[in-house]
Design a protein around this motif. Structure first.
Motif, PDB file in Angstrom:
ATOM      1  N   TYR A 248      30.403  30.561  34.783  1.00 24.50           N
ATOM      2  CA  TYR A 248      31.556  30.623  35.673  1.00 24.50           C
ATOM      3  C   TYR A 248      32.902  29.798  34.865  1.00 24.50           C
ATOM      4  N   ASN A 249      32.641  28.968  34.105  1.00 29.08           N
ATOM      5  CA  ASN A 249      33.857  28.218  33.368  1.00 29.08           C
ATOM      6  C   ASN A 249      34.553  29.137  32.294  1.00 29.08           C
ATOM      7  N   ALA A 250      33.676  29.946  31.541  1.00 32.00           N
ATOM      8  CA  ALA A 250      34.234  30.721  30.607  1.00 32.00           C
ATOM      9  C   ALA A 250      34.964  32.166  31.377  1.00 32.00           C
ATOM     10  N   ALA A 251      34.287  32.720  32.320  1.00 36.36           N
ATOM     11  CA  ALA A 251      34.712  33.932  32.688  1.00 36.36           C
ATOM     12  C   ALA A 251      34.946  34.229  34.359  1.00 36.36           C
ATOM     13  N   GLY A 252      34.402  33.209  34.933  1.00 38.72           N
ATOM     14  CA  GLY A 252      34.627  33.464  36.510  1.00 38.72           C
ATOM     15  C   GLY A 252      33.518  34.302  37.160  1.00 38.72           C
ATOM     16  N   VAL A 253      32.164  34.226  36.419  1.00 40.77           N
ATOM     17  CA  VAL A 253      31.224  35.064  37.183  1.00 40.77           C
ATOM     18  C   VAL A 253      29.973  34.137  37.190  1.00 40.77           C
ATOM     19  N   SER A 254      28.900  34.449  38.254  1.00 40.00           N
ATOM     20  CA  SER A 254      27.820  33.996  38.283  1.00 40.00           C
ATOM     21  C   SER A 254      27.903  32.984  39.564  1.00 40.00           C
ATOM     22  N   LEU A 255      28.992  32.370  39.715  1.00 45.69           N
ATOM     23  CA  LEU A 255      28.947  31.315  41.063  1.00 45.69           C
ATOM     24  C   LEU A 255      29.907  31.771  41.773  1.00 45.69           C
TER      25      LEU A 255
ATOM     26  N   ARG B  25      34.954  32.662  25.109  1.00 43.90           N
ATOM     27  CA  ARG B  25      35.179  31.573  25.924  1.00 43.90           C
ATOM     28  C   ARG B  25      36.641  31.608  25.940  1.00 43.90           C
ATOM     29  N   GLU B  26      37.547  31.718  24.561  1.00 40.80           N
ATOM     30  CA  GLU B  26      38.839  31.287  24.631  1.00 40.80           C
ATOM     31  C   GLU B  26      39.559  32.628  24.234  1.00 40.80           C
ATOM     32  N   ASN B  27      39.030  33.853  24.113  1.00 40.30           N
ATOM     33  CA  ASN B  27      39.966  34.929  24.097  1.00 40.30           C
ATOM     34  C   ASN B  27      40.043  35.886  25.318  1.00 40.30           C
ATOM     35  N   GLN B  28      41.059  36.341  25.571  1.00 36.84           N
ATOM     36  CA  GLN B  28      41.371  37.058  27.000  1.00 36.84           C
ATOM     37  C   GLN B  28      40.397  38.417  27.005  1.00 36.84           C
ATOM     38  N   LEU B  29      40.364  38.958  25.869  1.00 40.22           N
ATOM     39  CA  LEU B  29      39.640  40.146  25.744  1.00 40.22           C
ATOM     40  C   LEU B  29      38.253  39.905  25.875  1.00 40.22           C
ATOM     41  N   GLY B  30      37.768  38.745  25.362  1.00 36.47           N
ATOM     42  CA  GLY B  30      36.401  38.317  25.283  1.00 36.47           C
ATOM     43  C   GLY B  30      36.066  37.567  26.791  1.00 36.47           C
ATOM     44  N   ARG B  31      36.933  36.992  27.373  1.00 37.13           N
ATOM     45  CA  ARG B  31      36.586  36.918  28.964  1.00 37.13           C
ATOM     46  C   ARG B  31      36.648  37.807  29.770  1.00 37.13           C
ATOM     47  N   ALA B  32      37.478  39.066  29.466  1.00 36.19           N
ATOM     48  CA  ALA B  32      37.182  39.889  30.371  1.00 36.19           C
ATOM     49  C   ALA B  32      35.923  40.774  30.052  1.00 36.19           C
ATOM     50  N   LEU B  33      35.644  40.963  28.748  1.00 35.29           N
ATOM     51  CA  LEU B  33      34.150  41.626  28.560  1.00 35.29           C
ATOM     52  C   LEU B  33      32.975  40.835  29.047  1.00 35.29           C
ATOM     53  N   LEU B  34      33.105  39.328  28.942  1.00 41.73           N
ATOM     54  CA  LEU B  34      31.875  38.348  29.818  1.00 41.73           C
ATOM     55  C   LEU B  34      32.080  38.732  31.059  1.00 41.73           C
ATOM     56  N   TRP B  35      33.213  38.777  31.728  1.00 44.38           N
ATOM     57  CA  TRP B  35      33.265  39.130  33.106  1.00 44.38           C
ATOM     58  C   TRP B  35      32.586  40.278  33.424  1.00 44.38           C
ATOM     59  N   MET B  36      32.813  41.661  32.956  1.00 46.53           N
ATOM     60  CA  MET B  36      32.164  42.737  33.324  1.00 46.53           C
ATOM     61  C   MET B  36      30.727  42.597  33.015  1.00 46.53           C
ATOM     62  N   ILE B  37      30.380  42.061  31.886  1.00 48.57           N
ATOM     63  CA  ILE B  37      28.731  41.931  31.761  1.00 48.57           C
ATOM     64  C   ILE B  37      28.239  41.149  32.922  1.00 48.57           C
ATOM     65  N   GLY B  38      28.660  40.017  33.239  1.00 45.52           N
ATOM     66  CA  GLY B  38      28.312  39.303  34.332  1.00 45.52           C
ATOM     67  C   GLY B  38      28.144  40.057  35.667  1.00 45.52           C
ATOM     68  N   LYS B  39      29.364  40.719  36.043  1.00 43.32           N
ATOM     69  CA  LYS B  39      29.247  41.726  37.186  1.00 43.32           C
ATOM     70  C   LYS B  39      28.312  42.947  37.267  1.00 43.32           C
ATOM     71  N   MET B  40      28.292  43.337  36.013  1.00 40.72           N
ATOM     72  CA  MET B  40      27.218  44.678  35.943  1.00 40.72           C
ATOM     73  C   MET B  40      25.601  44.240  35.673  1.00 40.72           C
ATOM     74  N   ASN B  41      25.290  42.927  35.184  1.00 36.80           N
ATOM     75  CA  ASN B  41      24.072  42.668  34.843  1.00 36.80           C
ATOM     76  C   ASN B  41      23.282  41.993  36.050  1.00 36.80           C
ATOM     77  N   ALA B  42      22.377  42.691  36.716  1.00 33.59           N
ATOM     78  CA  ALA B  42      22.042  42.313  37.928  1.00 33.59           C
ATOM     79  C   ALA B  42      20.781  40.909  37.581  1.00 33.59           C
TER      80      ALA B  42
END
Length: 276
Positions: free
Chosen positions: A194-201, A57-74
């Protein structure tokens, strides 16, 4: 060629097309979504695990990883945020096209049920189209069929309670709309992702606009600060300012603004990835 076309229909058949017309869902499509409905608790637990960790939620690298997970996980449902008036139009259209075949059902919020974190109202998972049949068959004690009039009344009640309608699509498809979630920012996994990484919505076809001079300020009003789930407001002096780029278009702030400083309009240049 006929075999290819038939296979494509079985795999990609749907009830609601990107052009707004209605067609029958395919058999494999139906089976895949039934399988997803059984796997949904695992998906929700996994999403909750990630968004509950400060690193993601609060680390830039963590948010980037979460964004990738959200985009890749159908398996993570993706949704379009819409105002209550649009959600009501959807259930009215379903009634018109389904000829009373039971394509709307209401059941407990899946995120609340799976995570055992309950907030009233609990029964706010409005499954639609083929999704209503799947969830009523799999969970007959939890989901009940409702008509468009009751669905519209419930959507208005959810709006009063500060829940944002989200049209959700299975497997990140552009066509497989199966539920109108009524989301909060405390338990709802798609909103928290979405609030954590900008994915899913995704932003919907409407946008809130503000006349800042009419704002009564956070002390006299401030309802928008409580009602917005997507962090689209900031306090500046004696005003609450709307940041349009962050607005997803739920309209929750518009109806409770005491100064009548806000309005909902069509989003300029809207090209919906999911919702036409």
């Amino acid at each position: 060629m006929t075999g290819i076309i038939l296979t494509a229909f079985l795999v990609l058949g749907h009830l609601f097309t990107a052009e707004g017309t209605v067609a029958k869902e395919g058999r494999i499509h139906y089976w895949l979504h039934s399988l997803y409905a059984r796997l949904e608790p695992v998906v929700i637990h996994a999403a909750d695990f990630f968004v509950s960790r400060r690193f993601f939620r609060e680390n830039q690298l963590g948010r980037a990883l979460l964004w990738m997970i959200g985009k890749m996980n159908a398996l993570i449902p993706h949704g379009v945020v819409i105002p209550t008036s649009a959600a009501i139009r959807i259930v009215r259209d379903i009634e018109k096209h389904s000829a009373g075949q039971g394509h709307i059902a209401i059941g407990p919020c899946v995120c609340q049920r799976v995570l055992k974190r309950f907030r009233e109202p609990v029964h706010k998972d409005m499954t639609i189209w083929y999704g209503a049949e799947i969830y009523r068959n799999l969970f007959p004690e939890e989901y009940r069929e409702i008509g468009a009039d009751e669905a519209a009344d419930l959507l208005r009640e959810f709006h009063e309670r500060g829940l944002a309608p989200v049209a959700e699509f299975c497997l990140q498809s552009r066509r497989w709309m199966f539920v109108i979630c009524n989301c909060d920012a405390e338990v709802c996994c798609p909103t928290r992702l979405y609030n954590a990484a900008g994915v899913s919505l995704y932003p919907g076809p409407f946008l809130a606009l503000q006349e800042a001079a009419k704002c009564l300020g956070p002390k006299e009003c401030g309802a928008c600060l409580d009602r917005c789930h997507f962090q689209a407001n900031r306090v500046e002096g004696d005003r609450v300012l709307l940041e349009p780029k962050k607005c997803l278009g739920c309209g929750l702030c518009v109806t409770t603004c005491r100064g009548q400083a806000r309005r909902l309009e069509k989003r300029p240049g809207y090209r919906g990835r999911l919702l036409p």
